[in-house]
Scaffold this active site. Structure first.
Site, mmCIF file in Angstrom:
data_model
loop_
_atom_site.group_PDB
_atom_site.id
_atom_site.type_symbol
_atom_site.label_atom_id
_atom_site.label_comp_id
_atom_site.label_asym_id
_atom_site.label_seq_id
_atom_site.Cartn_x
_atom_site.Cartn_y
_atom_site.Cartn_z
ATOM 1 C CB SER A 1 -0.947 0.113 1.290
ATOM 2 O OG SER A 1 -0.063 0.298 2.415
ATOM 3 C CB SER B 1 0.319 3.361 4.568
ATOM 4 O OG SER B 1 1.218 2.334 4.918
ATOM 5 C CE LYS C 1 0.501 1.644 8.644
ATOM 6 N NZ LYS C 1 -0.087 2.082 7.545
ATOM 7 C CB SER D 1 -1.005 6.330 7.061
ATOM 8 O OG SER D 1 -0.476 5.135 8.006
#
Length: 305
Positions: free
Chosen positions: A108, A110, A165, A269
């Site tokens: 993704s 994010s 992250k 995100s």
């Protein structure tokens, strides 16, 4: 554990394959091979005795048949041969993935602009401690995650999923995010504007800033017109009472043994703002290198922080 989660757990599959092929290899090495040797020796002794009798009777014989007979009797069954061949390879892969480095694919956006969709990254598995495979239980302490680290972890809402992250808060930190700016323990982070970032998938632009997070300078992206947080998307999670929310952002105090994670693509995100803190036992490792991107070869060999 469901069948789907088992099939999705590649480490578990590798472990099972390593154990099964290892058992077959050891069983053959210390039992089956000896049986084949004994059977071959008996057959060869009979072969030699018969040939000796025929030679004594004046019959000329070819000796090539003995070698072929021995090779045939000592040949491993196909299933044993394949298991023995694959065992060291599977065991090596299992060891490397479990204790040293593991590859992941970025699914993704994010973490844009730091990481792009399709990036194949390497994750250091020992930086944050040595953990038992499958159980993910830490047995040897090494380092603690630091603010600014890009970390892979098990998603607290579904342990079969791996998320990536950036560490924004460590245990004890007070994190405030207001108007898309972070303040940690009362100290506002510094931001420097950069040229807008083109989102190639959606063909629109995001604002870019260099964010200084505990002396780790990295690039973040934000979209004008979007709120700092979507309050209706905030879920229930453990220690939620350590957070307070308002339309302009939130304030959270990170509990002991937990970490607060955010994506660099701040307005695109799903992170700790919405599903909560990441426990230490969920940590997989520290991401550090893009080793392949089939859609963008310029990304290969990119180290990031």
């Amino acid at each position: 554990m469901t069948l789907q989660s088992i099939l999705g757990n590649f480490a578990l599959i590798l472990f099972v394959l390593t154990v099964v092929t290892g058992i077959i290899w050891f069983f053959d090495r210390f039992y089956l091979s000896r049986q084949r040797r004994a059977k071959a020796d008996a057959a060869l002794a009979e072969f030699d005795a018969r040939n000796a009798k025929l030679s004594a009777d004046g019959i000329k014989l070819e000796n090539s048949g003995r070698a072929a007979l021995e090779a045939n009797l000592l040949r491993q069954p196909t299933w044993v041969e394949y298991s023995g061949s694959f065992f060291p390879v599977i065991a090596m892969v299992f060891f490397l993935r479990s204790f040293l480095y593991e590859p992941f694919k970025i699914p993704s956006s994010s973490m844009v602009p730091t990481l792009l969709v399709g990036d194949l990254i390497l994750v250091n598995k020992f930086t944050y401690g040595i953990r038992l495979p499958i159980l993910n239980k830490k047995v040897i302490e090494v380092n603690k995650p630091q603010r600014g680290d890009v970390m892979v972890f098990k998603y607290p809402k579904d342990m079969s999923l791996d998320y990536i992250k950036r560490v924004v808060g460590v245990p004890g930190d007070k994190i405030t995010y207001q108007n898309k700016r972070l303040t940690i323990n009362g100290q506002a982070l510094s931001y420097a504007p950069l040229p807008d970032y083109l989102n190639e998938d959606s063909l629109d632009y995001s604002q870019q800033f260099t964010e200084n997070l505990s002396n780790v300078q990295h690039t973040i992206a934000v979209r004008s017109g979007r709120p700092p947080i979507s309050l209706e998307s905030v879920m229930d999670f453990p220690n939620k009472d350590a957070c307070s929310y308002n339309p302009e952002g939130f304030t959270c105090t990170v509990p002991a043994g937990n970490y607060f994670m955010m994506g660099d693509n701040r307005d695109n995100s799903e992170d700790s703002r919405y599903w909560g803190f990441v426990p230490d036992e969920n940590i997989v490792g520290k991401a550090f290198l893009v080793w392949m991107n089939l859609g963008n070869f310029k990304r290969i060999g990119t180290f990031f922080k």
